[in-house]
Design an enzyme around this catalytic site. Structure first.
Site, PDB file in Angstrom:
ATOM      1  CB  SER A 179       0.233   7.865  -8.896  1.00 53.13           C
ATOM      2  OG  SER A 179      -0.100   8.491  -7.707  1.00 53.13           O
ATOM      3  CG  ASP A 227       2.860   3.661  -3.809  1.00 55.32           C
ATOM      4  OD1 ASP A 227       1.685   3.356  -3.572  1.00 55.32           O
ATOM      5  OD2 ASP A 227       3.191   4.348  -4.793  1.00 55.32           O
ATOM      6  CG  HIS A 249      -1.138   3.793  -5.898  1.00 53.33           C
ATOM      7  ND1 HIS A 249       0.079   4.286  -5.504  1.00 53.33           N
ATOM      8  CD2 HIS A 249      -1.714   4.772  -6.632  1.00 53.33           C
ATOM      9  CE1 HIS A 249       0.220   5.522  -5.978  1.00 53.33           C
ATOM     10  NE2 HIS A 249      -0.857   5.832  -6.668  1.00 53.33           N
TER      11      HIS A 249
END
Length: 736
Positions: free
Chosen positions: A522, A145, A200
């Site tokens: 996600s 990620d 994220h």
């Protein structure tokens, strides 16, 4: 690299989407070099083989340069063989012809796709949930990620012992980065350090395996306890994305190292608007090698819904996850000057203290360079700041989110195309449905001095959950038409989890938070990775396919509400993940590397392409059962010609008993939707004497007059009175 911000932008940017964007033009100018991936398949077993030396030798031979400084970008030498190098087009052609080179493809740019959820799924806190803490502590989840925030309380190692002995990774996080006994590994492929500047990667890692942290919220919104699915497990972070995107060569490096480091599972929220052929999809290639080493890859389905054929992770050796709601939702109310209340969607932490401000519709604030219609949508450069400043701006689209602050608006009310999802914005805002927006515009036109206030967001109880998010990518599978994707759905709407204080909660947002609310596949992907790790905690020796089967065949049926694809298996696959039931599936559909290769042979892949995917020399045999429909997959799907008014299709499957010995399972078929399918199961009863015993059966489906726009479905359930092994059967036409 943006995060989930507004319905128009975040659905395509925060969630590792836009995979494999167009490469720049290439010339033979020696100075005009592009980075290419030279993939060489599996690592040779010869003890005298040194990958790095071989890679350097190839480059020296092709370039004619004794020193290759600046040419070799990256060498893959731990889990598969290959390297990334700067080459001209003519050099690329020469490399492609060399012995041992399987394929050469350009380095592409990727972008990030972007809690009560565990309670909602039945995985309760404390003693209410069965745990195996000793084994859970040995589970390592690899998160590919945007990095991670090591100081987050979600990754504290208080109470953790040393990393498991199997761990072969390193902590190479860069400056001011420290691992611990919870966050045991970190690798950077961006030259910027593993520290997460976006939020994220921190969010996805904490969702999968973060610690239990109480009294968390986003400025009081969603207050409660956040935790991952397997809070006692370890995390290894592989940073392949920076603010400019994520490259193919970095992503492949992440897979190469994660596999060799000894992770047990990989969660990766990377994808595209549409699927890529397996040989051109580095995620599919990396996941194939992971599966061959016993490592399950869980991937996000993508965020290009609700359009058909948008699911991007379509290889059967990956577990693909759609995004759906939980029983908690966020709403933001708009109170008009006439006392009427409109209920909108956003995550609004700003408190206007009930004070009403003047409303201005974009059409009434048009600049001289725009027509009223464009101003009504709040197109850039279309609004006159002097007419907006200090007022609540009303826009007919989400474009107002980009201009509201620049024209001095104090708040924003807009028409949203995604009324089922709430997003964070840098000012008080609320997104209304078309009906409510029209009601607002009518009020503005009729009132002498129209005004309103935007209230702080409140949580509500979603009685109809789980429902698949409108943004979640749908099937059918454009690469392997007879494989149903996505596989399952999981919580991915309005998820509160850890965040990076260095990131922005929304675009142009000056606030800094440790926990934030994001939506997208996600977010659902690491939920299923956590479930897979939970299952592996109790069955450490189960293969990736066994874990995937257990999750798919025990999934909840999803509410078939809405119209079109939203109410079909192309939206949610086998159903909504059920962690507790997945621990006791009774029977599983088992697959290995040879099965996947046979599947690819059934798709008429050439030996050359098979080598690209598997890294090995493969020769396909003539076998009538080699059809992709006969892959021993937990779902059964067939694409037929739209002209097939009457049809018969068959599926061959084998089940492995992982429940008690001396078990007898009877088959039952339940109607789904669309035209009725006639389903015959032979034999209709399976008897198992021993654990791990296998029994085969055949499913024959007949019918007529298929809908050219919607699939028809049924469900095969094998039951012994305790276990219900449920598989969707989907038949559809090529008219999509």
């Amino acid at each position: 690299m943006t995060k989930l911000r507004a319905a128009s932008s975040c659905l395509l940017s925060c969630l590792l989407v836009l995979f494999l964007s167009s490469a720049s033009a290439i010339t033979d100018d020696p100075q005009d070099k592009q980075v290419y991936i030279v993939y060489m398949g599996s690592l040779p077993s010869r003890p005298d083989y040194t990958p790095m030396s071989n890679h350097m030798s190839i480059l020296q031979e092709v370039t004619g340069e004794s020193s290759i400084e600046g040419r070799l970008v990256r060498s893959y030498k731990r889990s598969f063989n290959g390297f990334a190098a700067r080459l001209t087009e003519s050099e690329r052609e020469r490399v492609a012809e060399m012995e041992g080179v399987v394929s050469v493809f350009p380095n592409k740019k990727l972008q990030l796709q972007t809690t009560t959820s565990w309670d909602f799924m039945g995985l309760k806190e404390g003693k209410r949930t069965k745990r195996n803490p000793t084994v859970e502590s040995d589970i390592v989840i690899g998160v590919i990620d945007s990095g991670i925030t090591p100081e987050s309380q979600s990754f504290s190692d208080i109470g953790f012992g040393p990393p498991p002995k199997k761990w072969k990774g390193v902590c190479s996080g860069g400056e001011n980065f420290t691992c611990n006994n919870k966050l045991i590994g970190a690798r950077d492929y961006t030259s910027e350090g593993v520290r997460d500047t976006e939020g994220h990667g921190t969010h996805t890692a904490s969702t999968a395996a973060g610690n239990t942290v109480g009294d968390t919220s986003f400025f009081g919104i969603g207050n409660g306890t956040v935790r991952g699915g397997v809070p006692a497990s370890r995390i290894a972070a592989y940073k392949v994305c920076n603010p400019t995107g994520c490259t193919t060569e970095a992503l492949l490096s992440g897979f190469d190292d994660a596999i060799a480091d000894g992770v047990d599972l990989i969660t990766i929220s990377i994808g595209d608007k549409t699927a890529r052929t397996f040989e051109n999809d580095p995620i599919a290639i990396g996941a194939f090698h992971a599966t061959a080493k016993g490592i399950l890859t869980v991937s996000s389905a993508g965020n290009s819904g609700p359009q058909a054929s948008t699911v991007c992770a379509v290889a059967p050796w990956m577990l693909t996850v759609a995004a759906s709601t939980t029983n908690r939702g966020f709403v933001t109310k708009v109170v008009l000057g006439n006392g009427k209340t409109l209920v909108g969607k956003s995550v609004n932490a700003f408190d206007m203290k009930g004070k009403k401000y003047p409303l201005v519709y974009g059409k009434s604030a048009a600049s001289s360079v725009c027509d009223p219609e464009s101003a009504g949508l709040c197109e850039p450069e279309c609004l006159k700041a002097s007419l907006v400043k200090g007022k609540i701006l009303v826009c007919g689209s989400t474009k107002g989110l980009k201009v509201a602050e620049s024209v001095g608006a104090i708040a924003l009310i807009f028409k949203t195309p995604k009324p089922d999802v709430a997003f964070i914005h840098p000012l008080p805002a609320s997104g209304l449905t078309e009906k409510d927006f029209d009601s607002l515009v009518s009020y503005i036109k009729s009132a002498d001095s129209p005004s309103a206030t935007v209230l702080k967001t409140e949580a509500i109880f979603n009685r109809t959950s789980p429902l698949v998010g409108s943004f979640s990518s749908r099937g059918p599978n454009t690469i392997a038409a007879d494989i149903l994707k996505p596989d399952v759905t999981a919580p991915g709407v309005e998820i509160l989890a850890a965040f990076s204080p260095d990131g922005e909660p929304s675009e142009k947002d000056t606030r800094h938070v440790k926990y934030s609310v994001l939506s997208g596949t996600s977010m659902s992907c690491p939920h299923v990775a956590g479930v897979a790790a939970y299952v592996k905690t109790f069955y450490p020796k189960w293969s990736p396919s066994m874990i995937q089967s257990a999750i798919m065949t025990t999934a909840w049926p999803v509410n078939a509400t809405g119209t079109g694809l939203a109410s079909t298996e192309f939206a949610y696959g086998a159903g909504h993940v059920n962690p507790i039931a997945a621990l006791n599936p009774g029977l599983v559909y088992e697959l290995d590397k040879a099965d996947h290769i046979a599947f690819l042979c059934g798709m008429n892949y050439t030996s050359k392409i098979l080598r690209i995917i598997s890294g090995e020399n493969v020769t396909c045999t003539e076998d009538k059962d080699i059809s992709p429909r006969n892959l021993n997959y937990p779902s059964m799907t067939a694409q037929l010609s739209v002209s097939d008014s009457n049809f018969t299709v068959a599926f061959n499957r084998t089940l492995t008993n992982v429940g008690p010995p001396n078990s007898t399972y009877k088959s039952k078929v339940v109607d789904g939707h669309g035209s009725k399918l006639n389903v015959k199961v032979t034999p209709s009863v399976l008897s198992f004497k021993d654990v791990n015993e296998k029994q085969s059966f055949r499913v024959t489906v007949t019918g007529s007059d298929l809908n050219s726009k919607l699939p028809c479905s049924a469900y095969l359930i094998w039951s012994d009175g305790t276990h219900n092994v449920r598989s969707p059967i989907v038949v559809y036409t090529d008219g999509y």
